[in-house]
Design a protein around this motif. Structure first.
Motif, PDB file in Angstrom:
ATOM      1  N   LYS A 270      18.280   1.254  -9.859  1.00  0.00           N
ATOM      2  CA  LYS A 270      17.540   2.498  -9.981  1.00  0.00           C
ATOM      3  C   LYS A 270      16.181   2.299  -9.331  1.00  0.00           C
ATOM      4  CE  LYS A 270      16.007   5.960 -13.336  1.00  0.00           C
ATOM      5  NZ  LYS A 270      15.879   6.285 -14.782  1.00  0.00           N
ATOM      6  N   PHE A 271      15.821   3.155  -8.407  1.00  0.00           N
ATOM      7  CA  PHE A 271      14.560   2.987  -7.696  1.00  0.00           C
ATOM      8  C   PHE A 271      13.985   4.366  -7.379  1.00  0.00           C
ATOM      9  CE2 PHE A 271      17.972   3.054  -4.591  1.00  0.00           C
ATOM     10  CZ  PHE A 271      17.523   3.947  -3.628  1.00  0.00           C
ATOM     11  N   GLY A 272      12.699   4.354  -7.034  1.00  0.00           N
ATOM     12  CA  GLY A 272      12.012   5.581  -6.674  1.00  0.00           C
ATOM     13  C   GLY A 272      11.399   5.480  -5.292  1.00  0.00           C
ATOM     14  N   GLU A 273      10.823   6.568  -4.835  1.00  0.00           N
ATOM     15  CA  GLU A 273      10.197   6.610  -3.523  1.00  0.00           C
ATOM     16  C   GLU A 273       8.708   6.312  -3.649  1.00  0.00           C
ATOM     17  OE1 GLU A 273      11.533   6.897  -0.587  1.00  0.00           O
ATOM     18  OE2 GLU A 273      13.567   7.090  -1.390  1.00  0.00           O
ATOM     19  N   SER A 274       8.221   5.455  -2.759  1.00  0.00           N
ATOM     20  CA  SER A 274       6.811   5.094  -2.772  1.00  0.00           C
ATOM     21  C   SER A 274       5.968   6.210  -2.164  1.00  0.00           C
ATOM     22  CB  SER A 274       6.589   3.789  -2.006  1.00  0.00           C
ATOM     23  OG  SER A 274       5.230   3.427  -2.020  1.00  0.00           O
ATOM     24  N   THR A 275       4.722   6.305  -2.595  1.00  0.00           N
ATOM     25  CA  THR A 275       3.786   7.301  -2.088  1.00  0.00           C
ATOM     26  C   THR A 275       2.658   6.607  -1.338  1.00  0.00           C
ATOM     27  OG1 THR A 275       2.541   7.262  -4.161  1.00  0.00           O
ATOM     28  CG2 THR A 275       4.334   8.870  -3.971  1.00  0.00           C
ATOM     29  N   ALA A 276       1.770   7.394  -0.755  1.00  0.00           N
ATOM     30  CA  ALA A 276       0.669   6.854   0.039  1.00  0.00           C
ATOM     31  C   ALA A 276      -0.558   6.531  -0.809  1.00  0.00           C
ATOM     32  CB  ALA A 276       0.288   7.847   1.135  1.00  0.00           C
ATOM     33  N   HIS A 277      -0.496   6.656  -2.119  1.00  0.00           N
ATOM     34  CA  HIS A 277      -1.640   6.343  -2.971  1.00  0.00           C
ATOM     35  C   HIS A 277      -1.930   4.836  -2.964  1.00  0.00           C
ATOM     36  CE1 HIS A 277      -0.048  10.166  -4.550  1.00  0.00           C
ATOM     37  NE2 HIS A 277      -1.308  10.451  -4.825  1.00  0.00           N
ATOM     38  N   PHE A 278      -3.218   4.485  -3.036  1.00  0.00           N
ATOM     39  CA  PHE A 278      -3.601   3.086  -3.123  1.00  0.00           C
ATOM     40  C   PHE A 278      -3.131   2.534  -4.478  1.00  0.00           C
ATOM     41  CE2 PHE A 278      -7.509   3.647  -0.148  1.00  0.00           C
ATOM     42  CZ  PHE A 278      -6.627   3.851   0.907  1.00  0.00           C
ATOM     43  N   PRO A 279      -2.446   1.386  -4.481  1.00  0.00           N
ATOM     44  CA  PRO A 279      -1.883   0.882  -5.749  1.00  0.00           C
ATOM     45  C   PRO A 279      -2.910   0.080  -6.553  1.00  0.00           C
ATOM     46  CG  PRO A 279      -1.228  -0.543  -3.962  1.00  0.00           C
ATOM     47  CD  PRO A 279      -2.031   0.562  -3.337  1.00  0.00           C
ATOM     48  N   GLU A 280      -2.621  -0.031  -7.835  1.00  0.00           N
ATOM     49  CA  GLU A 280      -3.339  -0.988  -8.677  1.00  0.00           C
ATOM     50  C   GLU A 280      -2.696  -2.361  -8.481  1.00  0.00           C
ATOM     51  OE1 GLU A 280      -3.642   0.533 -12.756  1.00  0.00           O
ATOM     52  OE2 GLU A 280      -2.825   2.406 -11.939  1.00  0.00           O
ATOM     53  N   VAL A 281      -3.518  -3.409  -8.512  1.00  0.00           N
ATOM     54  CA  VAL A 281      -3.046  -4.765  -8.260  1.00  0.00           C
ATOM     55  C   VAL A 281      -3.238  -5.595  -9.521  1.00  0.00           C
ATOM     56  CG1 VAL A 281      -3.251  -6.809  -6.796  1.00  0.00           C
ATOM     57  CG2 VAL A 281      -3.656  -4.549  -5.824  1.00  0.00           C
ATOM     58  N   ILE A 282      -2.175  -6.267  -9.957  1.00  0.00           N
ATOM     59  CA  ILE A 282      -2.213  -7.145 -11.128  1.00  0.00           C
ATOM     60  C   ILE A 282      -1.921  -8.565 -10.658  1.00  0.00           C
ATOM     61  CG2 ILE A 282      -1.175  -7.689 -13.350  1.00  0.00           C
ATOM     62  CD1 ILE A 282      -0.493  -4.745 -13.648  1.00  0.00           C
ATOM     63  N   LEU A 283      -2.855  -9.464 -10.917  1.00  0.00           N
ATOM     64  CA  LEU A 283      -2.718 -10.886 -10.589  1.00  0.00           C
ATOM     65  C   LEU A 283      -2.716 -11.644 -11.906  1.00  0.00           C
ATOM     66  CD1 LEU A 283      -5.324 -10.837  -7.723  1.00  0.00           C
ATOM     67  CD2 LEU A 283      -2.864 -11.020  -7.415  1.00  0.00           C
ATOM     68  N   ASN A 284      -1.590 -12.214 -12.256  1.00  0.00           N
ATOM     69  CA  ASN A 284      -1.406 -12.747 -13.597  1.00  0.00           C
ATOM     70  C   ASN A 284      -1.110 -14.245 -13.564  1.00  0.00           C
ATOM     71  OD1 ASN A 284      -1.127 -12.756 -16.381  1.00  0.00           O
ATOM     72  ND2 ASN A 284       1.058 -12.332 -16.291  1.00  0.00           N
ATOM     73  N   ASN A 285      -1.809 -14.997 -14.438  1.00  0.00           N
ATOM     74  CA  ASN A 285      -1.503 -16.396 -14.731  1.00  0.00           C
ATOM     75  C   ASN A 285      -1.815 -17.338 -13.563  1.00  0.00           C
ATOM     76  OD1 ASN A 285      -0.724 -18.255 -16.643  1.00  0.00           O
ATOM     77  ND2 ASN A 285       1.411 -18.283 -16.001  1.00  0.00           N
ATOM     78  N   PHE A 286      -2.881 -17.091 -12.845  1.00  0.00           N
ATOM     79  CA  PHE A 286      -3.385 -18.029 -11.838  1.00  0.00           C
ATOM     80  C   PHE A 286      -4.572 -18.758 -12.472  1.00  0.00           C
ATOM     81  CE2 PHE A 286      -1.246 -14.743  -9.432  1.00  0.00           C
ATOM     82  CZ  PHE A 286      -0.555 -15.458  -8.465  1.00  0.00           C
ATOM     83  N   ASN A 287      -4.361 -19.991 -12.907  1.00  0.00           N
ATOM     84  CA  ASN A 287      -5.314 -20.652 -13.793  1.00  0.00           C
ATOM     85  C   ASN A 287      -6.111 -21.774 -13.146  1.00  0.00           C
ATOM     86  OD1 ASN A 287      -4.398 -19.049 -15.992  1.00  0.00           O
ATOM     87  ND2 ASN A 287      -2.656 -20.412 -16.244  1.00  0.00           N
ATOM     88  N   THR A 288      -5.627 -22.409 -12.093  1.00  0.00           N
ATOM     89  CA  THR A 288      -6.312 -23.540 -11.488  1.00  0.00           C
ATOM     90  C   THR A 288      -7.184 -23.074 -10.320  1.00  0.00           C
ATOM     91  OG1 THR A 288      -4.462 -23.989  -9.983  1.00  0.00           O
ATOM     92  CG2 THR A 288      -4.412 -25.050 -12.153  1.00  0.00           C
ATOM     93  N   ARG A 289      -7.937 -24.031  -9.729  1.00  0.00           N
ATOM     94  CA  ARG A 289      -8.756 -23.685  -8.572  1.00  0.00           C
ATOM     95  C   ARG A 289      -7.874 -23.242  -7.404  1.00  0.00           C
ATOM     96  NH1 ARG A 289     -14.045 -25.684  -8.471  1.00  0.00           N
ATOM     97  NH2 ARG A 289     -14.154 -24.562  -6.477  1.00  0.00           N
ATOM     98  N   LEU A 290      -6.755 -23.954  -7.213  1.00  0.00           N
ATOM     99  CA  LEU A 290      -5.815 -23.551  -6.169  1.00  0.00           C
ATOM    100  C   LEU A 290      -5.221 -22.183  -6.465  1.00  0.00           C
ATOM    101  CD1 LEU A 290      -4.129 -24.236  -3.624  1.00  0.00           C
ATOM    102  CD2 LEU A 290      -2.483 -25.360  -5.142  1.00  0.00           C
TER     103      LEU A 290
END
Length: 385
Positions: A270-290
């Protein structure tokens, strides 16, 4: 039959009064307090038994009940601890089965025993109520992760200083606007082109260029002249995308990721169609310097100020050094009390292979980090991002 009914009513009244006295006895109360208000303790008195004798009987019963509760509490706690280390099935219990069926039968039996022990402990916890011991933290690979000296704290002056002066600082200071070039290996097949168009759908302000036989260094110089801020080069193997080079312009760094578990939008249930709106970005669980460097590099692909009316979300979730990419649109239901997710695609997983300082240079480039599996992956509980 009449006297029997009187006894039953009497016993019920005594039980209710015992419960009432138990609540009062929980504090520091002297025996004299019960004698001051005899009417509250004994509501009905018979001619055969005087009220004073009845008060003494009730006090003895209350003490017995309190002692029983303490003993029962200790017994339940011991039973709770014993349920954790209860004997389970072993291979010897399935010798009567063929060898091909023993492993499956053992796993099924262990799951059944574990479920039964969990149900037993939950029942004991309900009986104990507030006296129940605290639940233990489940032992997972993430919770038992080995200590890493490069783990970043929330307030680290050194990290804040480095991030304020690194290659990504102009983006986070809103001095630049993301502009992404997407290209592929020479003579790329249709599946690779399809993946490039899927990336273009996810990343706003991105353009696709066919590479033909142009060298990658030449492409980087052309991208700088056209004021592109990032360059994505999709690699393929056996006519399928298997890797991606991410080069941040104009000063780098450059990273190479391996692509796993790629699922195109049309292959989703099940999928939908993408729009031209700027998305929100989630960056999760990046804990080290790298991990911080990789997260900041991925964030530079997307413009500032997402348009919340589009309800688009792009997620990069790091788990055990595998970066899971998901693209969703959330929808509110029941007057905003609940939300549902609709996947827009594509779906894939990234694994960092190396990180190089500056722009791409295969011969003289300085590698900041390289994954050497046989030397670095010595433990399942050791992670680098």
């Amino acid at each position: 039959m009449a006297p029997k009914t009187k006894k039953s009513k009497k016993s019920k009244k005594e039980e209710s009064m015992i419960d009432f006295v138990e609540e009062e006895v929980t504090g520091d109360v002297d025996e004299g307090d019960f004698e001051e208000e005899p009417e509250d303790v004994v509501e009905s008195s018979d001619e055969d038994e005087p009220p004073k004798k009845k008060k003494k009987v009730i006090k003895k019963e209350v003490k017995q009940e309190l002692e029983l509760t303490d003993e029962k509490l200790q017994e339940l706690l011991e039973k709770y601890e014993a349920s954790k280390s209860a004997a389970t099935k072993t291979k010897d219990d399935f010798k009567h089965l063929p060898k091909s069926q023993r492993g499956k039968a053992l796993k099924k039996a262990l799951r059944k025993d574990k479920r039964a022990r969990q149900e037993e402990r939950s029942k004991i916890r309900d009986e104990l109520g507030e006296s129940a011991p605290q639940k233990e933290v489940p032992k997972t690979i993430e919770s038992m992760r080995e200590y890493d000296a490069t783990m970043v704290d929330e307030q680290d002056d050194e990290v804040e200083h480095d991030e304020a002066n690194d290659e990504f600082a102009p983006y986070f200071n809103r001095e630049t606007t993301p502009k992404v070039m997407i290209t592929m290996t020479p003579k790329a097949k249709i599946t690779t082109f399809k993946f490039c168009f899927e990336l273009q759908k996810c990343i706003p302000n991105s353009e696709i260029f066919t590479r033909k036989n142009v060298l990658l260094k030449t492409i980087i110089e052309q991208a700088k002249e056209r004021e592109f801020t990032d360059l994505l080069v999709v690699h393929e193997d056996r006519k399928k995308p298997n890797g991606i080079i991410f080069c941040h312009l104009p000063e780098g760094p450059t990273a190479y990721f391996k692509i796993n578990s790629l699922t195109f939008t049309q292959d989703l249930k099940k999928f939908g169609e993408s729009t031209a709106h700027f998305p929100e970005v989630i960056l999760n669980n990046f804990n080290t310097r790298l991990g911080h460097n990789i997260a900041r590099m991925l964030a530079c692909l997307f413009p500032h100020d997402p348009k919340f009316t589009g309800r688009r979300v792009v997620t990069f979730h790091n788990q055990r050094d595998y970066i899971f990419f998901r693209h969703h649109r959330y929808e509110f239901k029941k007057e905003g009390t609940k939300a549902a997710l609709l996947e827009l695609g594509p779906r894939f997983t990234l694994r960092l292979k190396w990180l190089q300082k500056g722009t791409f240079d295969a011969k003289w480039g300085e590698f900041e980090w390289v994954l050497k599996r046989h030397e670095m992956e010595t433990s399942r509980r050791r992670f680098f991002l």
